[in-house]
Design an enzyme around this catalytic site. Sequence first.
Site, PDB file in Angstrom:
ATOM      1  N   GLU A  93     -41.348   4.261  34.158  1.00 27.10           N
ATOM      2  CA  GLU A  93     -42.791   4.396  34.367  1.00 27.10           C
ATOM      3  C   GLU A  93     -43.213   3.972  35.767  1.00 27.10           C
ATOM      4  O   GLU A  93     -42.644   3.057  36.359  1.00 27.10           O
ATOM      5  CB  GLU A  93     -43.543   3.552  33.325  1.00 27.10           C
ATOM      6  N   CYS A 106     -47.400   1.524  41.940  1.00 23.97           N
ATOM      7  CA  CYS A 106     -46.554   0.430  41.442  1.00 23.97           C
ATOM      8  C   CYS A 106     -45.281   1.056  40.871  1.00 23.97           C
ATOM      9  O   CYS A 106     -45.345   1.796  39.886  1.00 23.97           O
ATOM     10  CB  CYS A 106     -47.347  -0.320  40.371  1.00 23.97           C
ATOM     11  N   CYS A 113     -35.080  -5.354  32.294  1.00 24.78           N
ATOM     12  CA  CYS A 113     -34.916  -6.372  33.350  1.00 24.78           C
ATOM     13  C   CYS A 113     -34.049  -7.502  32.825  1.00 24.78           C
ATOM     14  O   CYS A 113     -34.286  -8.020  31.728  1.00 24.78           O
ATOM     15  CB  CYS A 113     -36.281  -6.899  33.776  1.00 24.78           C
ATOM     16  N   CYS A 117     -38.209 -12.755  31.462  1.00 23.77           N
ATOM     17  CA  CYS A 117     -39.311 -13.714  31.401  1.00 23.77           C
ATOM     18  C   CYS A 117     -39.939 -13.656  30.002  1.00 23.77           C
ATOM     19  O   CYS A 117     -40.072 -12.569  29.424  1.00 23.77           O
ATOM     20  CB  CYS A 117     -40.351 -13.402  32.472  1.00 23.77           C
ATOM     21  N   CYS A 120     -42.993 -11.186  29.338  1.00 28.50           N
ATOM     22  CA  CYS A 120     -43.016  -9.846  29.935  1.00 28.50           C
ATOM     23  C   CYS A 120     -42.433  -8.788  28.993  1.00 28.50           C
ATOM     24  O   CYS A 120     -41.360  -8.968  28.427  1.00 28.50           O
ATOM     25  CB  CYS A 120     -42.230  -9.879  31.253  1.00 28.50           C
ATOM     26  N   GLY A 167     -38.517  -4.223  36.178  1.00 30.73           N
ATOM     27  CA  GLY A 167     -37.303  -4.688  36.848  1.00 30.73           C
ATOM     28  C   GLY A 167     -37.514  -5.681  37.976  1.00 30.73           C
ATOM     29  O   GLY A 167     -38.621  -5.873  38.470  1.00 30.73           O
ATOM     30  N   GLU A 168     -36.412  -6.331  38.339  1.00 33.12           N
ATOM     31  CA  GLU A 168     -36.412  -7.318  39.423  1.00 33.12           C
ATOM     32  C   GLU A 168     -35.779  -6.659  40.656  1.00 33.12           C
ATOM     33  O   GLU A 168     -34.564  -6.437  40.702  1.00 33.12           O
ATOM     34  CB  GLU A 168     -35.598  -8.549  38.970  1.00 33.12           C
ATOM     35  N   SER A 199     -42.010  -7.705  44.889  1.00 30.02           N
ATOM     36  CA  SER A 199     -42.407  -8.835  44.062  1.00 30.02           C
ATOM     37  C   SER A 199     -41.157  -9.369  43.380  1.00 30.02           C
ATOM     38  O   SER A 199     -40.401  -8.608  42.781  1.00 30.02           O
ATOM     39  CB  SER A 199     -43.428  -8.364  43.021  1.00 30.02           C
ATOM     40  N   SER A 221     -43.459 -14.432  42.074  1.00 29.40           N
ATOM     41  CA  SER A 221     -44.009 -14.652  40.733  1.00 29.40           C
ATOM     42  C   SER A 221     -43.709 -16.085  40.319  1.00 29.40           C
ATOM     43  O   SER A 221     -42.647 -16.373  39.778  1.00 29.40           O
ATOM     44  CB  SER A 221     -43.374 -13.659  39.750  1.00 29.40           C
ATOM     45  N   HIS A 223     -45.905 -18.621  38.505  1.00 24.65           N
ATOM     46  CA  HIS A 223     -46.349 -18.791  37.113  1.00 24.65           C
ATOM     47  C   HIS A 223     -46.324 -20.215  36.561  1.00 24.65           C
ATOM     48  O   HIS A 223     -46.623 -20.414  35.375  1.00 24.65           O
ATOM     49  CB  HIS A 223     -45.562 -17.904  36.129  1.00 24.65           C
ATOM     50  N   ASN A 300     -51.771 -10.151  30.222  1.00 24.44           N
ATOM     51  CA  ASN A 300     -52.043  -8.906  29.494  1.00 24.44           C
ATOM     52  C   ASN A 300     -51.269  -8.946  28.181  1.00 24.44           C
ATOM     53  O   ASN A 300     -50.040  -8.926  28.190  1.00 24.44           O
ATOM     54  CB  ASN A 300     -51.598  -7.693  30.332  1.00 24.44           C
ATOM     55  N   CYS A 343     -49.994  -4.982  34.560  1.00 23.97           N
ATOM     56  CA  CYS A 343     -48.817  -5.800  34.878  1.00 23.97           C
ATOM     57  C   CYS A 343     -48.095  -6.243  33.618  1.00 23.97           C
ATOM     58  O   CYS A 343     -48.702  -6.800  32.718  1.00 23.97           O
ATOM     59  CB  CYS A 343     -49.252  -7.093  35.564  1.00 23.97           C
TER      60      CYS A 343
HETATM   61  N1  SAH Z   1     -39.707  -8.561  38.495  1.00 21.43           N
HETATM   62  C1  SAH Z   1     -40.652  -8.727  39.513  1.00 21.43           C
HETATM   63  C2  SAH Z   1     -41.583  -7.556  39.678  1.00 21.43           C
HETATM   64  C3  SAH Z   1     -42.075  -6.888  38.441  1.00 21.43           C
HETATM   65  S1  SAH Z   1     -43.156  -7.820  37.413  1.00 21.43           S
HETATM   66  C4  SAH Z   1     -41.437  -9.995  39.320  1.00 21.43           C
HETATM   67  O1  SAH Z   1     -41.334 -10.607  38.267  1.00 21.43           O
HETATM   68  O2  SAH Z   1     -42.115 -10.397  40.255  1.00 21.43           O
HETATM   69  C5  SAH Z   1     -44.705  -7.722  38.298  1.00 21.43           C
HETATM   70  C6  SAH Z   1     -45.668  -8.876  37.975  1.00 21.43           C
HETATM   71  O3  SAH Z   1     -46.232  -8.744  36.663  1.00 21.43           O
HETATM   72  C7  SAH Z   1     -44.994 -10.245  37.989  1.00 21.43           C
HETATM   73  O4  SAH Z   1     -45.756 -11.180  38.677  1.00 21.43           O
HETATM   74  C8  SAH Z   1     -44.946 -10.554  36.510  1.00 21.43           C
HETATM   75  O5  SAH Z   1     -44.767 -11.895  36.271  1.00 21.43           O
HETATM   76  C9  SAH Z   1     -46.230  -9.991  36.020  1.00 21.43           C
HETATM   77  N2  SAH Z   1     -46.280  -9.839  34.568  1.00 21.43           N
HETATM   78  C10 SAH Z   1     -45.269  -9.565  33.729  1.00 21.43           C
HETATM   79  N3  SAH Z   1     -45.715  -9.485  32.459  1.00 21.43           N
HETATM   80  C11 SAH Z   1     -47.050  -9.703  32.498  1.00 21.43           C
HETATM   81  C12 SAH Z   1     -48.079  -9.720  31.512  1.00 21.43           C
HETATM   82  N4  SAH Z   1     -47.817  -9.451  30.240  1.00 21.43           N
HETATM   83  N5  SAH Z   1     -49.340  -9.963  31.913  1.00 21.43           N
HETATM   84  C13 SAH Z   1     -49.626 -10.166  33.221  1.00 21.43           C
HETATM   85  N6  SAH Z   1     -48.698 -10.152  34.196  1.00 21.43           N
HETATM   86  C14 SAH Z   1     -47.421  -9.927  33.846  1.00 21.43           C
HETATM   87 FE1  SF4 Z   2     -38.252  -9.041  35.010  1.00 25.63          FE
HETATM   88 FE2  SF4 Z   2     -40.435  -9.453  36.486  1.00 25.63          FE
HETATM   89 FE3  SF4 Z   2     -40.631  -8.976  33.833  1.00 25.63          FE
HETATM   90 FE4  SF4 Z   2     -39.629 -11.287  34.705  1.00 25.63          FE
HETATM   91  S1  SF4 Z   2     -41.719 -10.523  35.003  1.00 25.63           S
HETATM   92  S2  SF4 Z   2     -38.765  -9.991  33.075  1.00 25.63           S
HETATM   93  S3  SF4 Z   2     -38.536 -10.642  36.514  1.00 25.63           S
HETATM   94  S4  SF4 Z   2     -39.892  -7.562  35.364  1.00 25.63           S
END
Ligand code: SAH
Ligand code: SF4
Length: 366
Positions: A93, A106, A113, A117, A120, A167-168, A199, A221, A223, A300, A343
């Site tokens: 996506e 984006c 991934c 996390c 996520c 993904g990372e 990111s 990121s 958090h 979210n 996100c």
């Molecule tokens: N893997 C990378 C980039 C993709 S995630 C990273 O983690 O930075 C992009 C952003 O969305 C990150 O800051 C992530 O922590 C955030 N994110 C992931 N799940 C989310 C959610 N459910 N609500 C809000 N932000 C979220």
């Molecule tokens: Fe991967 Fe980023 Fe989601 Fe963490 S927030 S699982 S690093 S995509």
Amino acid sequence: MTEKINLMSLSPKELGEFFVSIGEKSFRSQQVLRWIYQFGVTEFDEMTNINKDLRAKLKEMCTISAPEIVSEQVASDGTTKWALDIGDGQLVETVLIPEPDRNTLCISTQVGCPVKCSFCRTGAQGFNRNLTVNEIIGQVFRAATRVGFSQNQEQKPISNVVMMGMGEPLLNLENVIKVTELLLSDYSFALSKRRVTISTSGVANVLNSIAGKLDVALALSLHAPNDEIRNELVPINKKFPIAKVMESVRNYIDKSNANCGRVTIEYVLLDHVNDSVENAHELVKLLRTIPCKINLIPFNEHECSDYKKPSNTRIDKFYKVLFDAGFTVIKRTTRGDEISAACGQLAGQVKDKLARKKIEAKVNQG
Ligand code: SAH
Ligand code: SF4
């Protein structure tokens, strides 16, 4: 018959090498890059500044193709999510976020991934595989087929690209570097390095390895204000704790022009997990010596997680502590939530063939 080379799998440098390898001057790569990424031309016959003989040769040896769009969802705020078919019943996506002064795309860099996390949705799927150069740049190319190619104009239809999808990015480094070269090259998307953002969850060793070499905008990121909470939310923190990550971020920023001396810190606010006023004060202490701007992202919610979005009162209190301490802090408004394009809501992967057939049927119906 040997397999044809897909020119959309090559970085600018590799494309130049390809032309040299077939006895041509390397500047041919600049012409071809322009046709593909600035004009959206994928037929060799339309590349009028390339002589007929070479066009015939290229047709025989090469293809130019990107994954196809199989579904499109448009939210009421204009945010658009496309799913691209990458074979084996899997979809990836990509999300376009239109704003008055820019269009941000984006993009995803992996299927699933490996960082996993806890909050996520992408992480909840587990890790399937890295996306190829073709599959990543293909997202930008396909989006451009909808919103327009630059055709050398100053005002680019896709003005910003953020690697914040699935993904990372730093765990798919080789391909991410090549894609970045395609985004920045004057002969392809020609984006300014300030308008391309990686990111990361904080892969400190990789960040150190690219400092001074790959110069784009960086978002971390974070958090959490301490290791105890971060270990729970971002498991890679056990390997690279906050102090190590911060050291690598500082090193990256010091050697970068794209960041103008400061990093973007992303902080997902999770109700009663990392959003207290005490957490905010701790964050102020942690970031006091790091030049940064802070993006607060209210969680979210999605079906793979029990975390909740904090109340507006809690969000505002958290915000105020940071603001009063003098930080540039932005409350990110959620875009495209109703189509699961916000996100951390990207899933993409549809292993179930039946589900995919349903999507295809829907698309075919228009
Ligand atoms: N893997 C990378 C980039 C993709 S995630 C990273 O983690 O930075 C992009 C952003 O969305 C990150 O800051 C992530 O922590 C955030 N994110 C992931 N799940 C989310 C959610 N459910 N609500 C809000 N932000 C979220
Ligand atoms: Fe991967 Fe980023 Fe989601 Fe963490 S927030 S699982 S690093 S995509």
